[in-house]
Every structure is written in C-alpha cells, then in structure tokens.
Design an enzyme around this catalytic site. Structure first.
Site, PDB file in Angstrom:
ATOM      1  N   ARG A  83       0.792  -1.260  -0.168  1.00  0.00           N
ATOM      2  CA  ARG A  83       0.171  -0.141  -0.027  1.00  0.00           C
ATOM      3  C   ARG A  83       0.997   1.370   0.084  1.00  0.00           C
ATOM      4  NH1 ARG A  83      -5.164   1.713   2.523  1.00  0.00           N
ATOM      5  NH2 ARG A  83      -5.417   3.702   1.851  1.00  0.00           N
ATOM      6  N   ARG A  92      -5.163   1.791  -4.456  1.00  0.00           N
ATOM      7  CA  ARG A  92      -4.277   1.164  -3.405  1.00  0.00           C
ATOM      8  C   ARG A  92      -4.495  -0.357  -3.758  1.00  0.00           C
ATOM      9  NH1 ARG A  92      -8.844   3.028   0.068  1.00  0.00           N
ATOM     10  NH2 ARG A  92      -8.219   5.202  -0.418  1.00  0.00           N
ATOM     11  N   ASP A  95      -6.824  -2.191   1.297  1.00  0.00           N
ATOM     12  CA  ASP A  95      -7.338  -1.224   2.284  1.00  0.00           C
ATOM     13  C   ASP A  95      -8.272  -2.051   3.151  1.00  0.00           C
ATOM     14  OD1 ASP A  95      -8.292   1.149   3.432  1.00  0.00           O
ATOM     15  OD2 ASP A  95     -10.073   1.332   2.240  1.00  0.00           O
ATOM     16  N   ASP A  97     -10.061  -1.814   6.705  1.00  0.00           N
ATOM     17  CA  ASP A  97     -10.841  -0.828   7.575  1.00  0.00           C
ATOM     18  C   ASP A  97     -11.470  -1.353   8.697  1.00  0.00           C
ATOM     19  OD1 ASP A  97     -10.060   1.521   5.939  1.00  0.00           O
ATOM     20  OD2 ASP A  97     -11.941   1.294   4.798  1.00  0.00           O
TER      21      ASP A  97
END
Ligand code: X6L
Ligand code: MG
Ligand code: MG
Length: 168
Positions: A83, A92, A95, A97
């Site tokens: 990344r 990217r 990712d 989260d």
C-alpha cells in the site's frame, strides 16, 4: 474474544489475490480468527472517481487484540501488501478498515469506530449485511433499515462467492 468486522478493498494489480493475501496475513496472527467472509463485489470507485474499479468484501473476525493493536496490525498488513498513500482516496493494492469492534464506540483523531462513513457506502453495507443481516450500530440502529437508494447501489456486482468458510 471480541467480534469485529473489517472492510477490505483493492483496485490495483490482482485485486482478488490482494484480498486473499490480506485474509491470510490476518489469520497468521494467533490473536485473530477469521470467522466469515462475504462475497467479493466489484464496485465503482467513490470519492475519487478517476481510478479503476474496486473489489470489496467484508470479513467477520474474532480477536483478543484491543482496537488500537488491531489497527496497527491492519496498517502493517497494508504496508506488507505494498500500500502506498500517494493521494487521498487514490488507488491502493489493499485497504483494510475496522468497521465495527464489538459494541464499542471510539472517537480518537486517528481511529473512529464504528467507521464514520460506512453507513453511506453500498460497497460496505451490501457485503456486511450479506454475512450479518441483523447488523446494527452500538446505538442500536439496524443497518438493514438504512435505505440504500438506487444511485448508491448502482455499479455493484458480485464477482466471487465465498468458496470456503474458515473455522467457525
Ligand atoms: C463526496 C465526497 C462523496 C467524498 C463521497 C466517499 C470519499 C468514499 C472517500 C466521498 C467519499 C470515500 C473505496 C472507494 C475509496 C472502496 C469503492 C472512501 C475512501 N475506497 N470506492 N473509494 N470501494 N468502490 O473501497 O471510501 S476512497
Ligand atoms: Mg476504506
Ligand atoms: Mg482505510
């Protein structure tokens, strides 16, 4: 062990492979167990739209890591998977989260849980509701009640069904 939900996204290189490698690296931590993964959806980019389409998925995990340590782990996995943060909302390889961490509400400058914008994003809500139809916020608000207008749900196509369920 606490239950948490992670959002996964990739729009560079072999997107499916990045999602799988991220799950593999999460599983390598003895303090993280991947319980369930959603289908993989191909989704139109949101925010910065001049970039390739994403693959998005959501994973349910059990973890004994406190949220701060879990965040450090996923940022570390993002780095190991190449990344680069060249522009905000830009393309990217991966990712990760934290969407939900148990019923906890955390408001720190660099860590806000539940993820503040998850309820607006079909690319999060659709896979999350797939694996947890009763999903709700710590406030009690049920995510299924948040109507995704047609505009929001456009450009979301299921591309892979989960072929394996890790140990439950
Ligand atoms: C106005 C302004 C409306 C900004 C929306 C939405 C910004 C989402 C950032 C926004 C706005 C984001 C993904 C993505 C990104 C992803 C898809 C973000 C951060 N990540 N699009 N865009 N999937 N489909 O994972 O979520 S950038
Ligand atoms: Mg994101
Ligand atoms: Mg992120």
């Amino acid at each position: 062990m606490l239950r948490a939900f992670l959002g996964l996204g990739s729009n560079l290189g072999n997107r499916l492979e990045y999602l799988q490698r991220a799950l593999g690296l999460l599983e390598q931590s003895p303090e993280v167990q991947v319980i369930r993964i959603s289908s993989v959806y191909e989704t139109e980019p949101v925010g910065f739209t001049e970039q390739g389409k994403f693959y998005n998925a959501v994973a349910e995990i059990k973890t004994s890591l406190p949220p701060r340590v879990l965040l450090k782990l996923i940022l570390d996995i993002e780095l190991r998977l190449g990344r680069m943060r060249t522009r905000s909302w830009g393309p990217r390889t991966i990712d990760l989260d934290i969407l939900l961490y148990g019923e906890e509400v955390i408001q720190e400058p660099d860590m806000i849980i539940p993820h503040p914008r998850m309820v607006e994003r079909a690319f999060v809500l659709i896979p999350l509701l797939e694996i947890w139809p009763e999903a709700h916020l710590p406030s009690g608000e049920k995510l299924a009640d948040i109507s995704l207008d047609r505009e929001q749900s456009r450009g979301i196509t299921k591309v892979y069904e989960p072929t394996w369920y890790p140990k439950r």
